[in-house]
Design an enzyme around this catalytic site. Structure first.
Site, PDB file in Angstrom:
ATOM      1  CD  GLU A   1      -2.817   1.266   2.372  1.00  0.00           C
ATOM      2  OE1 GLU A   1      -2.479   0.832   3.480  1.00  0.00           O
ATOM      3  OE2 GLU A   1      -3.946   1.716   2.123  1.00  0.00           O
TER       4      GLU A   1
ATOM      5  CD  GLU B   1      -7.549   2.437   5.682  1.00  0.00           C
ATOM      6  OE1 GLU B   1      -7.118   3.073   4.691  1.00  0.00           O
ATOM      7  OE2 GLU B   1      -6.848   1.635   6.315  1.00  0.00           O
TER       8      GLU B   1
HETATM    9  C1  LER Z   1      -3.230   4.266   6.659  1.00  0.00           C
HETATM   10  O1  LER Z   1      -3.481   5.592   6.355  1.00  0.00           O
HETATM   11  C2  LER Z   1      -3.861   3.343   5.681  1.00  0.00           C
HETATM   12  O2  LER Z   1      -4.333   3.733   4.632  1.00  0.00           O
HETATM   13  C3  LER Z   1      -3.939   1.911   6.055  1.00  0.00           C
HETATM   14  O3  LER Z   1      -4.565   1.168   5.070  1.00  0.00           O
HETATM   15  C4  LER Z   1      -2.575   1.392   6.437  1.00  0.00           C
HETATM   16  O4  LER Z   1      -2.275   0.176   5.885  1.00  0.00           O
HETATM   17 MN    MN Z   2      -5.503   2.347   3.339  1.00  0.00          MN
END
Ligand code: LER
Ligand code: MN
Length: 262
Positions: free
Chosen positions: A146, A240
């Site tokens: 990521e 998220e």
């Molecule tokens: C942190 O900002 C984020 O995007 C998470 O998915 C960390 O893996």
């Molecule tokens: Mn993330």
């Protein structure tokens, strides 16, 4: 589009109730914290069986980044990620999301001087990914690398940065996760970046431009989803985000209703 979510503070704490709640809200899956999964494997299996809601992936829940400055922490993180991948394999989860590091160092805020060279960063992250590539092969899972924005990490900021690690190390079980929030800060064009990396894009995190719930900000989710569909993206998109609303549960439902039309 298959839409899943990470946990939220307003979800029930009890694992079975959490799965029931997420399912009833209309989500297609749950991205679980790695520690919660490893420490409650039997309960998670029972919840998947009872509700039919899959665990898509894991995110977080280990101590030590794959690009940690401290070698002992890097190695500890790898051991814990291995356990999470083994647990994911047992519940049918696809894999784990890993950034190079999160909140460890940024060139954009004081002290602005890294304790390690860029070459040292590259060596550490590459060594971790090569090791995890073998764990993922053995467990039939995937490591989703990521990119984070420049204020959260200094090593991998764009999808192209992640791609370079995968290609240069010849990794077969590492793919890219695009997080719309980070991409909105780092990429010239979100749709172009998604398209250029369509062969390696295995997972997506979503939030609106300010990281609140999708639909509450200025990102054009219809064109982003159109791009994913045009590129035959088969993975999940996973909430998220923070929720800014007087009634967060209702705002979350409204956001999902909005996305289902995109
Ligand atoms: C942190 O900002 C984020 O995007 C998470 O998915 C960390 O893996
Ligand atoms: Mn993330």
């Amino acid at each position: 589009m298959k839409i899943a979510t990470q946990n939220q503070g307003f979800f029930p704490v009890n694992i079975m109730e959490k799965f029931e709640y997420i399912k009833a809200m209309g989500f297609d899956g749950y991205e679980i914290d790695g520690k919660l999964l490893v420490e409650n494997l039997a309960e998670v299996k029972a919840a998947i069986k009872a509700t039919g809601l899959p665990v898509t992936t894991a995110c977080g829940g280990y101590d030590g980044w794959i690009g940690d400055f401290i070698e002992e922490r890097r190695l500890n993180g790898l051991q814990q990620i291995e356990r999470i991948l083994e647990a994911l394999a047992e519940v049918g989860g696809k894999g784990i999301i890993v950034p190079a590091a999160w909140g460890m160092f940024t060139f954009r805020l004081p002290p602005m001087i890294s304790p390690r060279s860029l070459e040292g960063d590259r060596k550490a992250v590459s060594a971790s990914l090569r090791w995890l590539d073998e764990v993922a092969a053995r467990t039939g899972t995937t490591v989703y690398l990521e990119p984070l924005n420049r204020y959260q990490d200094h090593m991998i900021n764009t999808l192209a940065d992640a791609r370079r690690y995968i290609e240069e190390n010849g990794l077969k079980h590492v793919q890219i996760i695009g997080d719309f929030y980070h991409m909105n800060i780092e990429e010239d064009s979100l749709t172009d970046a998604l398209h250029r990396n369509r062969d390696l894009l295995g997972h997506v995190h979503i939030a609106d431009n300010h990281r609140y719930q999708p639909g509450s900000g200025s990102l054009d989710f219809a064109s982003l989803f159109d791009q994913l569909r045009a590129d035959n993206y088969q993975g999940y998109v996973v909430y998220e985000c923070r929720v800014r609303a007087d009634d967060p549960a209702q705002a979350y439902r409204d956001s999902l209703t909005y996305l289902r039309k995109c």
